[in-house]
Design a protein around this motif. Structure first.
Motif, short mmCIF file in Angstrom:
data_model
loop_
_atom_site.label_atom_id
_atom_site.label_comp_id
_atom_site.label_asym_id
_atom_site.label_seq_id
_atom_site.Cartn_x
_atom_site.Cartn_y
_atom_site.Cartn_z
N ILE A 418 16.22 39.41 43.15
CA ILE A 418 17.46 38.80 42.66
C ILE A 418 17.77 37.51 43.43
CG2 ILE A 418 19.99 39.10 42.59
CD1 ILE A 418 19.44 42.09 42.09
N GLY A 419 17.60 37.56 44.75
CA GLY A 419 18.02 36.46 45.62
C GLY A 419 17.20 35.19 45.44
N ILE A 420 15.87 35.33 45.32
CA ILE A 420 15.01 34.13 45.21
C ILE A 420 15.29 33.38 43.90
CG2 ILE A 420 12.62 33.36 44.90
CD1 ILE A 420 11.82 35.21 47.18
N PRO A 421 15.30 34.06 42.74
CA PRO A 421 15.64 33.33 41.51
C PRO A 421 17.06 32.74 41.55
CG PRO A 421 14.65 35.44 40.97
CD PRO A 421 14.92 35.45 42.44
N MET A 422 18.00 33.47 42.20
CA MET A 422 19.37 33.00 42.33
C MET A 422 19.40 31.70 43.13
SD MET A 422 22.60 35.02 44.03
CE MET A 422 22.36 36.50 43.10
N ALA A 423 18.66 31.67 44.25
CA ALA A 423 18.61 30.49 45.10
C ALA A 423 18.00 29.31 44.34
CB ALA A 423 17.81 30.78 46.36
#
Length: 495
Positions: A418-423
């Motif tokens: 979730i975090g990498i695509p969000m970033a």
């Protein structure tokens, strides 16, 4: 992935609250499991009850779970060995000689030095978190007891250096697992990405530093301060009414009469267990790496360790240590074959409560996955999105997921995806966001009473499990708070 909305939070949170409030951790965990399956059964209480019992049986369908439970039980045999053979007594004599020497030279405080030695031992054993915790607990518990240092303090030291050390020195299955998750996000150089996130992984760094600060400053606070006052006033390393996660028959086992106290009878089996861990990771992972012969030798080793089975490796390591110990003690004529076997069985029986607790921890982890607890928390967090605050949000959400589910690795899998695509979508700092996901997973796992590392820390230190959770929590929360503020500030600066 589907989830059950707000209901998916109920089982783990109620289990945790009940465990802390009532100190009845077994009943609390089972109630959480039962509630989860009742929700999954559309609130049909009969179906939910039957499903709960089946879920406990199904824990053993997973070979990794079974191996971990076997390892947790067999540890009791190793602890019984090193005590009954005179190994622990011999080691304590060496420690006392070292402390006497330092006292004569007026170097430091012996109580402080012993705690720092425990910290250093844990840092040096970065191959696997369970082995790390177990070694620190087995070696230093008798020394801490003799020096009247509360068991809660040993459990805190052991727990605070296990996962943080393993994630900061990722030459182990932790590093390989994280790189695999990064690679799954489409990065060609996952090692470089992991390395880039390293300087921003504040929680494990601060957790290790906090232990040293508390040891050197002696400025305990919260329930740990009460534990220290109790020891000074009464000499009791455990509070009255405490229930250690290990049978008193095992921890109070005396050296066999007429047997000389030899430190090697403890050091060699423990060293074998620690040394076997990386070898077994390579052994179990070697055939899992495609075209391994075409790689340079160092990549062969690193890739094999990454593909190795952690649960199989810890099981093989402790079995090898028990075998080596058996041969040593029989060759020294300390034990006969029958005495050796009886001691193994007595050691295993002393850790049956731990095996039961591990089974319940695995079962509540399964029901959380079925309910989609982690996915629900991650989805709700998207409401708060702001590029500058992404790292801090990711850290807080990862902490909550790990606390609720008791697993850092499961949290990494959810939050990195979730975090990498969000970033990338919101143009937040990639390395800061990745570090926040990793640090949050470790923080939540560190605080959670249903985490296997927390449970093993209580067992290895022969500490009451809820006492360990309560005394450790204020320290972890302080560091978690500082880490969150650091991610907010850096998120604003680096956006």
């Amino acid at each position: 992935m589907e989830h059950f909305g707000f209901w998916s939070l109920f089982p783990p949170l109620i289990a945790i609250i009940l465990a802390i409030k009532t100190r009845q951790v077994f009943i609390s965990l089972f109630f959480g499991i039962w509630l989860g399956w009742v929700i999954l059964s559309d609130f049909n209480f009969l179906t939910g009850t039957i499903a709960s019992i089946q879920a406990l049986v199904d824990v053993f369908k997973d070979a990794g779970n079974t191996r971990t439970i076997m390892f947790s039980s067999l540890v009791g045999a190793l602890i019984a060995f090193i005590q009954r053979s005179g190994g622990v007594e011999g080691f304590i004599k060496y420690i006392n000689k070292l402390l006497d020497f330092l006292e004569k030279k007026k170097i430091g405080n012996s109580r402080v030095i012993v705690q720092l030695l425990a910290w250093l031992t844990g840092v040096l054993i970065f191959v696997e978190s369970s082995i790390n915790v177990l070694t620190v607990g087995a070696i230093f518990r008798p020394v801490f007891d003799k020096m009247k240092i509360p068991r809660e303090k040993l459990a805190y030291i052991a727990d605070s250096i296990s996962a943080p050390t393993c994630i900061l020195i990722p030459l182990n299955a932790w590093g390989a697992y994280i790189m695999g998750l990064i690679a799954a996000q489409g990065f060609d150089n996952p090692f470089g990405v992991m390395l880039g996130a390293f300087p921003f992984n504040f929680y494990p760094m601060l957790a290790l530093g906090m232990v040293v600060y508390i040891i050197l400053s002696k400025k305990d606070f919260g329930p740990m301060k009460k534990a220290e006052i109790r020891v000074k006033e009464t000499g009791k390393v455990l509070r009255d009414g405490a229930t250690p996660l290990i049978s008193s028959d095992i921890i109070s086992m005396e050296k066999k009469k007429g047997v000389p106290a030899r430190a090697r009878n403890m050091i060699i089996p423990i060293a074998v267990m620690v040394g076997m861990m990386p070898l077994m990771l390579v052994f179990t992972g070697w055939t899992e790496v495609p075209n391994i012969e075409s790689l340079p030798w160092y990549q062969q080793l690193f890739n094999a360790i990454g593909k190795g089975s952690g649960s199989a490796s810890v099981l093989y390591s402790v079995l090898t240590a028990i075998s080596v110990g058996s041969i040593m003690y029989m060759s020294q004529k300390i034990f006969s074959f029958k005495e050796t076997f009886d001691l193994i069985m007595k050691g295993i029986s002393g850790l049956i409560p731990l095996a039961l607790l591990m089974m319940l921890a695995f079962a509540i982890g399964t029901v959380c996955r079925e309910l989609g607890t982690g996915v629900y928390v991650a989805e709700v967090s998207k409401i708060w999105l702001s590029p500058s605050f992404v790292p801090a949000i990711i850290f807080v959400v990862a902490s909550f997921i790990a606390f609720s589910t008791g697993t850092s690795w499961g949290t990494f899998a959810i939050m990195i995806s979730i975090g990498i695509p969000m970033a990338e979508t919101l143009d937040a700092n990639l390395y800061l966001t990745l570090a926040a996901a990793l640090g949050g997973g470790v923080f939540g796992d560190h605080c959670s009473p249903i985490s296997d590392t927390t449970i093993i820390s209580s067992m290895a230190s022969a500490c009451d499990h809820i006492d360990h959770v309560k005394t450790q929590l204020p320290y972890a929360l302080v560091i978690g708070g500082i880490t969150t503020v650091m991610y907010v500030i850096l998120g604003l600066i680096m956006h």
